[in-house]
Design a protein around this motif. Structure first.
Motif, PDB file in Angstrom:
ATOM      1  N   THR A  88      26.133  24.761 -18.328  1.00 28.54           N
ATOM      2  CA  THR A  88      25.598  25.628 -17.288  1.00 28.54           C
ATOM      3  C   THR A  88      26.717  26.558 -16.840  1.00 28.54           C
ATOM      4  O   THR A  88      27.899  26.326 -17.121  1.00 28.54           O
ATOM      5  CB  THR A  88      25.094  24.824 -16.077  1.00 28.54           C
ATOM      6  OG1 THR A  88      26.213  24.175 -15.462  1.00 28.54           O
ATOM      7  CG2 THR A  88      24.032  23.812 -16.480  1.00 28.54           C
ATOM      8  N   LEU A  89      26.363  27.613 -16.128  1.00 28.47           N
ATOM      9  CA  LEU A  89      27.358  28.538 -15.617  1.00 28.47           C
ATOM     10  C   LEU A  89      28.340  27.820 -14.702  1.00 28.47           C
ATOM     11  O   LEU A  89      29.553  28.029 -14.782  1.00 28.47           O
ATOM     12  CB  LEU A  89      26.677  29.695 -14.878  1.00 28.47           C
ATOM     13  CG  LEU A  89      27.588  30.751 -14.286  1.00 28.47           C
ATOM     14  CD1 LEU A  89      28.440  31.397 -15.367  1.00 28.47           C
ATOM     15  CD2 LEU A  89      26.774  31.804 -13.568  1.00 28.47           C
ATOM     16  N   VAL A  90      27.836  26.935 -13.847  1.00 26.58           N
ATOM     17  CA  VAL A  90      28.694  26.191 -12.929  1.00 26.58           C
ATOM     18  C   VAL A  90      29.675  25.318 -13.710  1.00 26.58           C
ATOM     19  O   VAL A  90      30.869  25.259 -13.384  1.00 26.58           O
ATOM     20  CB  VAL A  90      27.854  25.339 -11.953  1.00 26.58           C
ATOM     21  CG1 VAL A  90      28.733  24.419 -11.130  1.00 26.58           C
ATOM     22  CG2 VAL A  90      27.034  26.238 -11.046  1.00 26.58           C
ATOM     23  N   GLU A  91      29.216  24.655 -14.760  1.00 24.80           N
ATOM     24  CA  GLU A  91      30.105  23.816 -15.579  1.00 24.80           C
ATOM     25  C   GLU A  91      31.196  24.651 -16.245  1.00 24.80           C
ATOM     26  O   GLU A  91      32.355  24.249 -16.293  1.00 24.80           O
ATOM     27  CB  GLU A  91      29.298  23.071 -16.647  1.00 24.80           C
ATOM     28  CG  GLU A  91      28.405  21.995 -16.084  1.00 24.80           C
ATOM     29  CD  GLU A  91      27.409  21.451 -17.109  1.00 24.80           C
ATOM     30  OE1 GLU A  91      26.906  20.344 -16.868  1.00 24.80           O
ATOM     31  OE2 GLU A  91      27.126  22.129 -18.118  1.00 24.80           O
ATOM     32  N   ALA A  92      30.838  25.814 -16.735  1.00 27.88           N
ATOM     33  CA  ALA A  92      31.814  26.690 -17.379  1.00 27.88           C
ATOM     34  C   ALA A  92      32.871  27.168 -16.385  1.00 27.88           C
ATOM     35  O   ALA A  92      34.065  27.214 -16.710  1.00 27.88           O
ATOM     36  CB  ALA A  92      31.116  27.883 -18.022  1.00 27.88           C
ATOM     37  N   ILE A  93      32.449  27.507 -15.172  1.00 28.75           N
ATOM     38  CA  ILE A  93      33.397  27.946 -14.147  1.00 28.75           C
ATOM     39  C   ILE A  93      34.321  26.806 -13.756  1.00 28.75           C
ATOM     40  O   ILE A  93      35.536  26.983 -13.655  1.00 28.75           O
ATOM     41  CB  ILE A  93      32.652  28.512 -12.917  1.00 28.75           C
ATOM     42  CG1 ILE A  93      31.955  29.818 -13.291  1.00 28.75           C
ATOM     43  CG2 ILE A  93      33.606  28.716 -11.740  1.00 28.75           C
ATOM     44  CD1 ILE A  93      30.997  30.334 -12.247  1.00 28.75           C
ATOM     45  N   ARG A  94      33.757  25.630 -13.564  1.00 32.55           N
ATOM     46  CA  ARG A  94      34.585  24.469 -13.223  1.00 32.55           C
ATOM     47  C   ARG A  94      35.630  24.200 -14.298  1.00 32.55           C
ATOM     48  O   ARG A  94      36.789  23.903 -13.998  1.00 32.55           O
ATOM     49  CB  ARG A  94      33.708  23.233 -13.023  1.00 32.55           C
ATOM     50  CG  ARG A  94      32.939  23.251 -11.740  1.00 32.55           C
ATOM     51  CD  ARG A  94      32.090  22.015 -11.601  1.00 32.55           C
ATOM     52  NE  ARG A  94      31.355  22.052 -10.353  1.00 32.55           N
ATOM     53  CZ  ARG A  94      30.254  21.386 -10.120  1.00 32.55           C
ATOM     54  NH1 ARG A  94      29.737  20.601 -11.043  1.00 32.55           N
ATOM     55  NH2 ARG A  94      29.648  21.479  -8.954  1.00 32.55           N
ATOM     56  N   GLU A  95      35.224  24.293 -15.540  1.00 28.59           N
ATOM     57  CA  GLU A  95      36.148  24.059 -16.642  1.00 28.59           C
ATOM     58  C   GLU A  95      37.232  25.132 -16.686  1.00 28.59           C
ATOM     59  O   GLU A  95      38.397  24.841 -16.920  1.00 28.59           O
ATOM     60  CB  GLU A  95      35.371  24.037 -17.960  1.00 28.59           C
ATOM     61  CG  GLU A  95      36.233  23.723 -19.157  1.00 28.59           C
ATOM     62  CD  GLU A  95      35.415  23.677 -20.415  1.00 28.59           C
ATOM     63  OE1 GLU A  95      35.733  24.462 -21.343  1.00 28.59           O
ATOM     64  OE2 GLU A  95      34.465  22.874 -20.502  1.00 28.59           O
ATOM     65  N   ALA A  96      36.841  26.378 -16.423  1.00 26.75           N
ATOM     66  CA  ALA A  96      37.781  27.484 -16.496  1.00 26.75           C
ATOM     67  C   ALA A  96      38.846  27.419 -15.400  1.00 26.75           C
ATOM     68  O   ALA A  96      40.011  27.689 -15.658  1.00 26.75           O
ATOM     69  CB  ALA A  96      37.028  28.811 -16.404  1.00 26.75           C
ATOM     70  N   ILE A  97      38.440  27.052 -14.184  1.00 27.14           N
ATOM     71  CA  ILE A  97      39.408  27.036 -13.092  1.00 27.14           C
ATOM     72  C   ILE A  97      40.006  25.652 -12.840  1.00 27.14           C
ATOM     73  O   ILE A  97      40.984  25.529 -12.119  1.00 27.14           O
ATOM     74  CB  ILE A  97      38.815  27.598 -11.786  1.00 27.14           C
ATOM     75  CG1 ILE A  97      37.640  26.763 -11.294  1.00 27.14           C
ATOM     76  CG2 ILE A  97      38.422  29.042 -11.974  1.00 27.14           C
ATOM     77  CD1 ILE A  97      37.098  27.208  -9.957  1.00 27.14           C
ATOM     78  N   GLY A  98      39.412  24.650 -13.441  1.00 28.14           N
ATOM     79  CA  GLY A  98      39.966  23.310 -13.322  1.00 28.14           C
ATOM     80  C   GLY A  98      39.760  22.636 -11.984  1.00 28.14           C
ATOM     81  O   GLY A  98      40.479  21.713 -11.622  1.00 28.14           O
ATOM     82  N   ILE A  99      38.791  23.103 -11.237  1.00 28.21           N
ATOM     83  CA  ILE A  99      38.527  22.522  -9.910  1.00 28.21           C
ATOM     84  C   ILE A  99      37.078  22.041  -9.868  1.00 28.21           C
ATOM     85  O   ILE A  99      36.169  22.727 -10.274  1.00 28.21           O
ATOM     86  CB  ILE A  99      38.738  23.569  -8.779  1.00 28.21           C
ATOM     87  CG1 ILE A  99      40.182  24.034  -8.776  1.00 28.21           C
ATOM     88  CG2 ILE A  99      38.340  22.991  -7.429  1.00 28.21           C
ATOM     89  CD1 ILE A  99      40.441  25.166  -7.810  1.00 28.21           C
ATOM     90  N   ARG A 100      36.914  20.844  -9.368  1.00 30.70           N
ATOM     91  CA  ARG A 100      35.575  20.305  -9.219  1.00 30.70           C
ATOM     92  C   ARG A 100      35.246  20.227  -7.743  1.00 30.70           C
ATOM     93  O   ARG A 100      35.942  19.583  -6.970  1.00 30.70           O
ATOM     94  CB  ARG A 100      35.482  18.920  -9.853  1.00 30.70           C
ATOM     95  CG  ARG A 100      34.099  18.367  -9.865  1.00 30.70           C
ATOM     96  CD  ARG A 100      33.981  17.335 -10.969  1.00 30.70           C
ATOM     97  NE  ARG A 100      32.624  16.867 -11.031  1.00 30.70           N
ATOM     98  CZ  ARG A 100      31.729  17.315 -11.887  1.00 30.70           C
ATOM     99  NH1 ARG A 100      32.049  18.215 -12.762  1.00 30.70           N
ATOM    100  NH2 ARG A 100      30.504  16.832 -11.888  1.00 30.70           N
ATOM    101  N   VAL A 101      34.200  20.918  -7.335  1.00 29.36           N
ATOM    102  CA  VAL A 101      33.833  20.982  -5.919  1.00 29.36           C
ATOM    103  C   VAL A 101      32.669  20.045  -5.670  1.00 29.36           C
ATOM    104  O   VAL A 101      31.745  19.956  -6.395  1.00 29.36           O
ATOM    105  CB  VAL A 101      33.448  22.430  -5.506  1.00 29.36           C
ATOM    106  CG1 VAL A 101      33.073  22.476  -4.058  1.00 29.36           C
ATOM    107  CG2 VAL A 101      34.594  23.359  -5.795  1.00 29.36           C
TER     108      VAL A 101
END
Length: 101
Positions: A88-101
Motif C-alpha cells: 500500500t502507499l502507507v507501507e511504501a512510505i513507512r519503508e522509505a522513511i523508516g518510521i512506523r507511526v
C-alpha cells in the motif's frame, strides 16, 4: 484536464461519474499504446492507473516515473482488489522513511 484514468472498463465508467475521463485497456499492447499517447500529449497532470495496467507497462512506467515529467503516475487497486505482493502507499512510505507511526 488535471486527472486521467487508464485501466479496466468498469473503473473507466466509475471515474466518469466523478468527472475523470479515461480509456479502457484490455492487454499490454493497448496499455502501452495509450500510455504513450497520454504521456506525449501531456494534457493531464495526474494519470491514475490500475496495478494490473502498471504491471503491463513494466519498464515504460518506471522510466517515465524516473524522468520527473508530468503526468505523475498513481497506481490504484483494480476492480478485483489489490494484487498479491503489492504494498500500500502507507507501507511504501513507512519503508522509505523508516518510521512506523
Amino acid at each position: 484536464m488535471d486527472y486521467f484514468f487508464l485501466g479496466d472498463e468498469e473503473l473507466v465508467t466509475a471515474f466518469k461519474f466523478i468527472g475523470i475521463n479515461g480509456i479502457a485497456v484490455k492487454d499490454a499492447n493497448e496499455a502501452a499504446a495509450e500510455f504513450k499517447k497520454i504521456t506525449e500529449a501531456a494534457e493531464c497532470r495526474i494519470l491514475l492507473l490500475t496495478e494490473e495496467t502498471a504491471d503491463w507497462l513494466g519498464s515504460d512506467m518506471t522510466d517515465w516515473q524516473l524522468s520527473g515529467n508530468y503526468p505523475l503516475l498513481v497506481e490504484i487497486p483494480g476492480i478485483s482488489g489489490r494484487l498479491t505482493g503489492r504494498k500500500t502507499l502507507v507501507e511504501a512510505i513507512r519503508e522509505a522513511i523508516g518510521i512506523r507511526v
